[in-house]
Design a protein around this motif. Structure first.
Motif, PDB file in Angstrom:
ATOM      1  N   PHE A  41       0.800  -1.223   0.000  1.00 17.48           N
ATOM      2  CA  PHE A  41       0.000   0.000   0.000  1.00 17.48           C
ATOM      3  C   PHE A  41       0.835   1.277   0.000  1.00 17.48           C
ATOM      4  N   THR A  42       2.145   1.169   0.237  1.00 23.61           N
ATOM      5  CA  THR A  42       2.962   2.372   0.344  1.00 23.61           C
ATOM      6  C   THR A  42       3.954   2.558  -0.793  1.00 23.61           C
ATOM      7  N   THR A  43       4.208   1.540  -1.600  1.00 29.49           N
ATOM      8  CA  THR A  43       5.211   1.673  -2.641  1.00 29.49           C
ATOM      9  C   THR A  43       4.625   2.248  -3.921  1.00 29.49           C
ATOM     10  N   GLU A  44       5.513   2.794  -4.716  1.00 33.43           N
ATOM     11  CA  GLU A  44       5.143   3.341  -6.015  1.00 33.43           C
ATOM     12  C   GLU A  44       5.378   2.265  -7.071  1.00 33.43           C
ATOM     13  N   ILE A  45       4.502   2.177  -8.058  1.00 36.00           N
ATOM     14  CA  ILE A  45       4.629   1.197  -9.132  1.00 36.00           C
ATOM     15  C   ILE A  45       4.998   1.940 -10.408  1.00 36.00           C
ATOM     16  N   LYS A  46       6.085   1.495 -11.054  1.00 35.97           N
ATOM     17  CA  LYS A  46       6.515   2.113 -12.307  1.00 35.97           C
ATOM     18  C   LYS A  46       6.588   1.055 -13.397  1.00 35.97           C
ATOM     19  N   GLU A  47       6.169   1.440 -14.598  1.00 30.89           N
ATOM     20  CA  GLU A  47       6.238   0.532 -15.736  1.00 30.89           C
ATOM     21  C   GLU A  47       7.637   0.573 -16.336  1.00 30.89           C
ATOM     22  N   ILE A  48       8.161  -0.575 -16.695  1.00 27.24           N
ATOM     23  CA  ILE A  48       9.493  -0.682 -17.297  1.00 27.24           C
ATOM     24  C   ILE A  48       9.332  -0.717 -18.810  1.00 27.24           C
ATOM     25  N   GLU A  49      10.083   0.105 -19.494  1.00 29.40           N
ATOM     26  CA  GLU A  49      10.101   0.065 -20.956  1.00 29.40           C
ATOM     27  C   GLU A  49      11.107  -1.005 -21.366  1.00 29.40           C
ATOM     28  N   SER A  50      10.611  -2.075 -21.956  1.00 35.23           N
ATOM     29  CA  SER A  50      11.447  -3.203 -22.324  1.00 35.23           C
ATOM     30  C   SER A  50      11.127  -3.612 -23.752  1.00 35.23           C
ATOM     31  N   GLY A  51      12.063  -4.313 -24.376  1.00 37.15           N
ATOM     32  CA  GLY A  51      11.825  -4.820 -25.716  1.00 37.15           C
ATOM     33  C   GLY A  51      10.806  -5.943 -25.727  1.00 37.15           C
ATOM     34  N   LEU A  52      10.555  -6.543 -24.576  1.00 36.57           N
ATOM     35  CA  LEU A  52       9.601  -7.640 -24.474  1.00 36.57           C
ATOM     36  C   LEU A  52       8.173  -7.163 -24.239  1.00 36.57           C
ATOM     37  N   THR A  53       7.986  -5.876 -24.014  1.00 38.03           N
ATOM     38  CA  THR A  53       6.672  -5.324 -23.725  1.00 38.03           C
ATOM     39  C   THR A  53       5.797  -5.340 -24.975  1.00 38.03           C
ATOM     40  N   THR A  54       4.584  -5.870 -24.828  1.00 35.40           N
ATOM     41  CA  THR A  54       3.612  -5.875 -25.912  1.00 35.40           C
ATOM     42  C   THR A  54       2.311  -5.265 -25.389  1.00 35.40           C
ATOM     43  N   LYS A  55       1.263  -5.364 -26.197  1.00 31.82           N
ATOM     44  CA  LYS A  55      -0.024  -4.835 -25.774  1.00 31.82           C
ATOM     45  C   LYS A  55      -0.600  -5.638 -24.610  1.00 31.82           C
ATOM     46  N   ARG A  56      -0.322  -6.944 -24.570  1.00 28.27           N
ATOM     47  CA  ARG A  56      -0.880  -7.820 -23.533  1.00 28.27           C
ATOM     48  C   ARG A  56       0.091  -8.094 -22.393  1.00 28.27           C
ATOM     49  N   ILE A 110     -10.344  -9.850 -19.444  1.00 24.20           N
ATOM     50  CA  ILE A 110     -10.449  -8.609 -18.672  1.00 24.20           C
ATOM     51  C   ILE A 110      -9.624  -8.664 -17.389  1.00 24.20           C
ATOM     52  N   PHE A 111      -8.940  -9.787 -17.137  1.00 24.50           N
ATOM     53  CA  PHE A 111      -8.162  -9.956 -15.915  1.00 24.50           C
ATOM     54  C   PHE A 111      -6.669  -9.833 -16.191  1.00 24.50           C
ATOM     55  N   TYR A 112      -5.917  -9.510 -15.144  1.00 23.03           N
ATOM     56  CA  TYR A 112      -4.469  -9.389 -15.221  1.00 23.03           C
ATOM     57  C   TYR A 112      -3.834 -10.422 -14.293  1.00 23.03           C
ATOM     58  N   ILE A 113      -2.867 -11.169 -14.822  1.00 22.29           N
ATOM     59  CA  ILE A 113      -2.167 -12.199 -14.074  1.00 22.29           C
ATOM     60  C   ILE A 113      -0.733 -11.724 -13.855  1.00 22.29           C
ATOM     61  N   VAL A 114      -0.260 -11.799 -12.604  1.00 15.32           N
ATOM     62  CA  VAL A 114       1.070 -11.309 -12.246  1.00 15.32           C
ATOM     63  C   VAL A 114       1.985 -12.488 -11.949  1.00 15.32           C
ATOM     64  N   THR A 115       3.184 -12.457 -12.544  1.00 10.38           N
ATOM     65  CA  THR A 115       4.224 -13.431 -12.222  1.00 10.38           C
ATOM     66  C   THR A 115       5.510 -12.676 -11.950  1.00 10.38           C
ATOM     67  N   TYR A 116       6.356 -13.261 -11.112  1.00  7.13           N
ATOM     68  CA  TYR A 116       7.640 -12.643 -10.835  1.00  7.13           C
ATOM     69  C   TYR A 116       8.561 -12.887 -12.016  1.00  7.13           C
ATOM     70  N   HIS A 117       9.192 -11.830 -12.506  1.00  6.57           N
ATOM     71  CA  HIS A 117      10.027 -11.945 -13.705  1.00  6.57           C
ATOM     72  C   HIS A 117      11.515 -12.046 -13.358  1.00  6.57           C
ATOM     73  N   GLY A 118      11.958 -11.401 -12.326  1.00  2.54           N
ATOM     74  CA  GLY A 118      13.384 -11.453 -11.990  1.00  2.54           C
ATOM     75  C   GLY A 118      14.015 -10.093 -12.181  1.00  2.54           C
ATOM     76  N   GLY A 119      15.113 -10.081 -12.896  1.00  2.00           N
ATOM     77  CA  GLY A 119      15.882  -8.858 -13.082  1.00  2.00           C
ATOM     78  C   GLY A 119      15.135  -7.816 -13.877  1.00  2.00           C
ATOM     79  N   GLY A 120      15.512  -6.545 -13.641  1.00  2.00           N
ATOM     80  CA  GLY A 120      14.832  -5.443 -14.270  1.00  2.00           C
ATOM     81  C   GLY A 120      15.273  -5.148 -15.607  1.00  2.00           C
TER      82      GLY A 120
END
Length: 98
Positions: A44-59, A88-98
């Motif tokens: 509830f206290t951390t900030e979430i930032k999107e990473i610009e990556s070559g693997l990023t797609t629309k989904r 309409i749902f979002y599934i989260v998995t841990y990816h590892g390095g940034g």
């Protein structure tokens, strides 16, 4: 004879509804994942930032928390999380390095 108000099918239905509401946006899905990993205060206290990556797609998108949560067993920082959109749902998995 009394009717049972709370039955197993209703409990299961309620759990499915709650899960759906918690995974309707990428940010709420990320915060839910962090709570389930054992970091409720950081969720509830951390900030979430999107990473610009070559693997990023629309989904598929990648996000990081600032400050980064630490793994309790190893003490390593948990850097990036992958968020995949399924319908309409979002599934989260841990990816590892940034």
């Amino acid at each position: 004879m009394k009717k049972n108000i709370i039955t197993w099918p209703r409990i299961i239905f309620l759990i499915i509804i709650i899960w759906g509401l918690l995974h309707i946006t990428p940010h709420s899905a990320l915060r839910t994942r962090l709570v389930l990993e054992g970091h409720p205060k950081l969720a509830f206290t951390t900030e979430i930032k999107e990473i610009e990556s070559g693997l990023t797609t629309k989904r598929v998108k990648f996000y990081m928390f600032y400050p980064q949560p630490k793994d309790r067993e190893t003490g390593n920082s948990k850097l990036a999380y992958k968020v995949t959109r399924l319908g309409i749902f979002y599934i989260v998995t841990y990816h590892g390095g940034g």
